[in-house]
Scaffold this motif. Structure first.
Motif, PDB file in Angstrom:
ATOM      1  N   ILE A 130       0.848  -1.185   0.000  1.00 36.18           N
ATOM      2  CA  ILE A 130       0.000   0.000   0.000  1.00 36.18           C
ATOM      3  C   ILE A 130       0.887   1.239   0.000  1.00 36.18           C
ATOM      4  O   ILE A 130       2.039   1.209   0.455  1.00 36.18           O
ATOM      5  CB  ILE A 130      -0.963   0.023   1.203  1.00 36.18           C
ATOM      6  CG1 ILE A 130      -0.183   0.001   2.528  1.00 36.18           C
ATOM      7  CG2 ILE A 130      -1.938  -1.131   1.131  1.00 36.18           C
ATOM      8  CD1 ILE A 130      -1.081   0.121   3.745  1.00 36.18           C
ATOM      9  N   PHE A 131       0.335   2.334  -0.532  1.00 36.71           N
ATOM     10  CA  PHE A 131       1.092   3.564  -0.719  1.00 36.71           C
ATOM     11  C   PHE A 131       0.262   4.749  -0.222  1.00 36.71           C
ATOM     12  O   PHE A 131      -0.963   4.748  -0.362  1.00 36.71           O
ATOM     13  CB  PHE A 131       1.429   3.781  -2.200  1.00 36.71           C
ATOM     14  CG  PHE A 131       2.188   2.650  -2.829  1.00 36.71           C
ATOM     15  CD1 PHE A 131       3.574   2.683  -2.905  1.00 36.71           C
ATOM     16  CD2 PHE A 131       1.521   1.549  -3.347  1.00 36.71           C
ATOM     17  CE1 PHE A 131       4.271   1.648  -3.489  1.00 36.71           C
ATOM     18  CE2 PHE A 131       2.213   0.501  -3.936  1.00 36.71           C
ATOM     19  CZ  PHE A 131       3.601   0.550  -3.999  1.00 36.71           C
ATOM     20  N   PRO A 132       0.922   5.774   0.335  1.00 38.18           N
ATOM     21  CA  PRO A 132       0.185   6.991   0.686  1.00 38.18           C
ATOM     22  C   PRO A 132      -0.293   7.696  -0.578  1.00 38.18           C
ATOM     23  O   PRO A 132       0.358   7.613  -1.630  1.00 38.18           O
ATOM     24  CB  PRO A 132       1.220   7.820   1.448  1.00 38.18           C
ATOM     25  CG  PRO A 132       2.541   7.332   0.961  1.00 38.18           C
ATOM     26  CD  PRO A 132       2.359   5.875   0.652  1.00 38.18           C
ATOM     27  N   ASN A 133      -1.415   8.375  -0.481  1.00 39.32           N
ATOM     28  CA  ASN A 133      -2.002   9.062  -1.624  1.00 39.32           C
ATOM     29  C   ASN A 133      -1.630  10.539  -1.580  1.00 39.32           C
ATOM     30  O   ASN A 133      -1.960  11.243  -0.616  1.00 39.32           O
ATOM     31  CB  ASN A 133      -3.529   8.902  -1.609  1.00 39.32           C
ATOM     32  CG  ASN A 133      -4.170   9.352  -2.907  1.00 39.32           C
ATOM     33  OD1 ASN A 133      -3.503   9.557  -3.907  1.00 39.32           O
ATOM     34  ND2 ASN A 133      -5.479   9.509  -2.880  1.00 39.32           N
ATOM     35  N   ALA A 134      -0.948  11.023  -2.603  1.00 34.09           N
ATOM     36  CA  ALA A 134      -0.554  12.428  -2.671  1.00 34.09           C
ATOM     37  C   ALA A 134      -1.764  13.270  -3.047  1.00 34.09           C
ATOM     38  O   ALA A 134      -2.488  12.950  -3.995  1.00 34.09           O
ATOM     39  CB  ALA A 134       0.561  12.608  -3.695  1.00 34.09           C
ATOM     40  N   VAL A 135      -1.987  14.353  -2.313  1.00 36.99           N
ATOM     41  CA  VAL A 135      -3.119  15.231  -2.604  1.00 36.99           C
ATOM     42  C   VAL A 135      -2.688  16.654  -2.947  1.00 36.99           C
ATOM     43  O   VAL A 135      -3.518  17.468  -3.341  1.00 36.99           O
ATOM     44  CB  VAL A 135      -4.120  15.267  -1.423  1.00 36.99           C
ATOM     45  CG1 VAL A 135      -4.737  13.896  -1.206  1.00 36.99           C
ATOM     46  CG2 VAL A 135      -3.450  15.740  -0.148  1.00 36.99           C
ATOM     47  N   GLY A 136      -1.393  16.948  -2.803  1.00 40.13           N
ATOM     48  CA  GLY A 136      -0.919  18.290  -3.129  1.00 40.13           C
ATOM     49  C   GLY A 136       0.589  18.357  -3.175  1.00 40.13           C
ATOM     50  O   GLY A 136       1.278  17.609  -2.467  1.00 40.13           O
ATOM     51  N   LEU A 137       1.126  19.253  -4.011  1.00 45.72           N
ATOM     52  CA  LEU A 137       2.570  19.458  -4.149  1.00 45.72           C
ATOM     53  C   LEU A 137       2.870  20.947  -4.001  1.00 45.72           C
ATOM     54  O   LEU A 137       2.136  21.796  -4.519  1.00 45.72           O
ATOM     55  CB  LEU A 137       3.071  18.979  -5.513  1.00 45.72           C
ATOM     56  CG  LEU A 137       2.798  17.521  -5.914  1.00 45.72           C
ATOM     57  CD1 LEU A 137       3.273  17.278  -7.344  1.00 45.72           C
ATOM     58  CD2 LEU A 137       3.499  16.569  -4.957  1.00 45.72           C
TER      59      LEU A 137
END
Length: 207
Positions: A130-137
């Motif tokens: 499982i991987f963390p979900n990126a929501v912003g950069l």
């Protein structure tokens, strides 16, 4: 009985803490080294993946965008880049395609790094895949940049206020409604006990 009570509250606290740790936003300062799209077949770990892009069909297998990064300590960290849509958690993320393009524009080398703060939720587990979900950069000046988690501070403060309010309301309700009923029940029990004692005394001829 006291150990059961404390055990119950400990388990409840652990569940709430785990829920918040997974869903609340966090920030990782990294250097983006690449992006890719991989076909993923979902199994027992499907609950740790978001929904397909808004407007597309659901399936047990689909293409998922990934953002490959390296931390300042040279350890790798891979993010998935999926829409959350209107579901849970309520990030209302609908722009994973735009976020992927932004990530590709921020790819840099070790010799000339561009440091990026990635806002994300979730965990990274190689064992569970499982991987963390990126929501912003967001580009930051250095890997030592301090990010203040304002969203977490506000959310946790509101939760504490709500819990304290519920606790105060419960105490008032208990003092006004439950405690008088318990007192009346106790008095009724005492009266019944005295009546039963008097009955047996008369029945057996005790004086």
């Amino acid at each position: 009985m006291r150990y059961v009570k404390w055990g119950f509250w400990a388990v409840l606290f652990a569940i709430v803490a785990t829920f918040l740790h997974y869903n609340l936003p966090r920030h990782d300062i990294v250097r983006i080294v690449g992006t890719e799209v991989r076909r993923v077949d979902f199994g027992e770990n499907s609950i740790f993946w978001a929904t397909p892009d808004v407007g597309t069909a659901s399936a047990t297998s689909r293409d998922v965008r990934f953002i490959n990064t390296v931390r300042p300590n040279s350890k790798t960290l891979v993010f998935r880049n999926e829409d959350t849509g209107w579901g849970w958690p309520p990030y209302f993320k609908l722009d994973s395609s735009d976020l992927q393009a932004q990530a590709e524009s921020l790819i840099s080398t070790q010799a000339d790094p561009i440091w990026v703060s990635v806002t994300r939720y979730g965990w990274r587990s190689r064992w569970l895949s499982i991987f963390p979900n990126a929501v912003g950069l967001k580009v930051v000046p250095s890997p030592d940049t301090r990010i203040i988690p304002w969203a977490n501070i506000i959310i946790l403060t509101l939760l504490v206020v709500i819990l304290l309010t519920i606790r105060a309301m419960w105490r008032q309700f208990r003092e006004r409604s439950i405690d008088p009923l318990l007192e009346d029940a106790g008095e009724a029990w005492d009266d019944a006990e005295e009546g039963a004692k008097g009955f047996f005394d008369r029945f057996f001829g005790r004086k």
